[in-house]
Write an enzyme that holds these catalytic residues in place. Structure first.
Site, PDB file in Angstrom:
ATOM      1  N   LEU A   9       4.201 -15.407  13.725  1.00 22.66           N
ATOM      2  CA  LEU A   9       3.997 -14.393  14.364  1.00 22.66           C
ATOM      3  C   LEU A   9       3.291 -12.907  14.482  1.00 22.66           C
ATOM      4  O   LEU A   9       2.026 -13.673  14.169  1.00 22.66           O
ATOM      5  CB  LEU A   9       5.614 -13.195  13.768  1.00 22.66           C
ATOM      6  CG  LEU A   9       6.595 -13.382  13.282  1.00 22.66           C
ATOM      7  CD1 LEU A   9       7.695 -12.777  12.808  1.00 22.66           C
ATOM      8  CD2 LEU A   9       7.337 -14.598  14.117  1.00 22.66           C
ATOM      9  N   GLY A  63       5.286 -17.363  10.367  1.00 25.60           N
ATOM     10  CA  GLY A  63       6.293 -18.071  11.187  1.00 25.60           C
ATOM     11  C   GLY A  63       6.386 -19.367  11.917  1.00 25.60           C
ATOM     12  O   GLY A  63       7.003 -20.149  12.144  1.00 25.60           O
ATOM     13  N   ASN A  72       3.810 -17.209   4.063  1.00 26.83           N
ATOM     14  CA  ASN A  72       2.392 -16.827   3.180  1.00 26.83           C
ATOM     15  C   ASN A  72       2.537 -14.714   3.372  1.00 26.83           C
ATOM     16  O   ASN A  72       2.035 -13.965   2.896  1.00 26.83           O
ATOM     17  CB  ASN A  72       0.722 -16.889   3.211  1.00 26.83           C
ATOM     18  CG  ASN A  72       0.969 -16.421   4.702  1.00 26.83           C
ATOM     19  OD1 ASN A  72       2.244 -16.843   5.949  1.00 26.83           O
ATOM     20  ND2 ASN A  72      -0.481 -16.304   5.289  1.00 26.83           N
ATOM     21  N   GLU A  73       4.292 -14.808   3.814  1.00 23.62           N
ATOM     22  CA  GLU A  73       3.975 -13.022   3.248  1.00 23.62           C
ATOM     23  C   GLU A  73       3.609 -12.337   2.717  1.00 23.62           C
ATOM     24  O   GLU A  73       3.309 -10.694   2.925  1.00 23.62           O
ATOM     25  CB  GLU A  73       5.272 -12.946   4.492  1.00 23.62           C
ATOM     26  CG  GLU A  73       6.018 -13.696   5.870  1.00 23.62           C
ATOM     27  CD  GLU A  73       6.446 -14.802   5.617  1.00 23.62           C
ATOM     28  OE1 GLU A  73       5.688 -15.810   4.850  1.00 23.62           O
ATOM     29  OE2 GLU A  73       6.517 -15.506   6.615  1.00 23.62           O
TER      30      GLU A  73
END
Ligand SMILES: CCCCCC/C=C/CC(=O)SCCNC(=O)CCNC(=O)[C@H](O)C(C)(C)COP(=O)(O)OP(=O)(O)OC[C@H]1O[C@@H](n2cnc3c(N)ncnc32)[C@H](O)[C@@H]1OP(=O)(O)O
Length: 279
Positions: free
Chosen positions: A85, A130, A154-155
């Site tokens: 994203l 994303g 990996n957020e």
């Protein structure tokens, strides 16, 4: 975004007449019923609102054209499949923008995850967050054997949290315990690790990713469409319905989460770090 047709490539005839938009190139081959869709949003194919919109338009066009039964997703940008994203869409904007953006992220996932097309991810570059989610919506994933091409959700490394439908997509692919660890630690897997955990189905030399995707596509397209599509739907509809039933609540949850000062600070710091990295 408008769909533009470009001239057929030399000596190719109609079946290779390319079309697409500014950020999504589509190379259709009507003879085989396969189209290659390339993200072209340099430098890292960050999933901006424009790219998401163009992606949805191009995918819909291919789904509505019965000539095409399979699509290979890949990148036109060197070394990166997609950086995920677009962080600038989630920083320093207003709630209305966050809601519009998240709706588009939901829409792309919904369209991809239940697509009747055979979708194969030809992952020819780094594939975090994303970008990894897009590859997980595909039926099959092929990753180039380059240790620089890490893949994973990996957020948490950014101080944010993957929503439940990202989690569900990962659990459906690598199982609950592997997903629990990968999501909490924000793991980015090396190609060999991604293969081992089942995040990708094949790891091949970089210059064989597309040719491998084409031969795998032939295998999937040998299955009668209706039977394969009903089976895919049987496997995935419960996961999709969980989001469909609460899309607005999910959007509101995203807007309130991303608007928090602490989250905005984390994202700003992360973006700064990315920029300093080049220094
Ligand atoms: C319920 C709440 C839900 C909250 C939302 C949860 C879901 C989030 C999913 C996401 O996708 S969040 C995005 C996570 N993405 C990443 O962590 C990847 C960050 N990028 C990288 O690791 C690297 O860029 C790369 C992809 C490995 C490529 O490295 P490379 O060295 O080739 O390029 P860079 O110099 O790092 O970047 C070039 C240029 O692009 C900018 N940039 C990179 N990634 C993004 C991004 N995701 N969004 C926006 N911009 C990005 C980077 O800042 C550089 O910009 P510059 O102006 O050229 O310096």
């Amino acid at each position: 975004a408008t769909i533009r047709r470009t001239e057929p490539t030399a000596g190719s005839g109609d079946s290779a007449r390319r079309f697409g938009t500014q950020r999504v190139l589509v190379e259709p081959d009507a003879a085989s019923g396969v189209a290659v869709m390339k993200f072209k949003n340099p430098p890292v194919n960050s999933l901006s609102l424009e790219l998401l919109t163009e992606f949805i338009i191009s995918l819909e066009k291919l789904e509505n054209d019965k000539t095409f039964r399979g699509v290979i997703l890949t990148s036109d940008c060197p070394r990166v499949f997609s950086a995920g994203l677009d962080l600038t869409e989630m920083c320093g904007k207003n709630p209305a923008h966050y809601a519009e953006y998240w709706k588009a992220v939901q829409e792309l996932w919904l369209r991809l995850y239940l697509s009747n097309l055979v979708l194969i991810a030809a992952i020819n570059g780094a594939c975090p967050a994303g970008g990894c989610l897009i590859s997980l919506t595909c039926d099959y994933r092929i990753l180039a054997d380059n240790p620089k091409y890490l893949i994973g959700l990996n957020e948490t490394l950014l101080g944010i949290v993957a929503p439940f439908w990202f989690k569900d997509t990962l659990v459906n692919t690598i199982g609950h315990r592997a997903s629990e660890q990968a999501l909490q630690l924000g793991l980015l897997f090396l190609p060999a690790e991604a293969l081992q955990v089942g995040l990708v189905d094949q790891v091949v030399p970089e210059d064989q990713v597309l040719s491998t995707a084409l031969s795998v596509m032939a295998r999937w397209m040998a299955i009668p469409d209706h039977a394969r599509q009903l089976t895919k739907n049987m496997m995935r509809k419960t996961t999709v319905d969980r989001l469909v039933k609460q899309r607005d609540a999910d959007i509101q949850n995203f807007v309130s989460f991303i608007s928090r000062d602490s989250i905005q600070k984390s994202l700003q710091m992360y973006l700064e770090k990315l920029k300093q990295k080049k220094g």
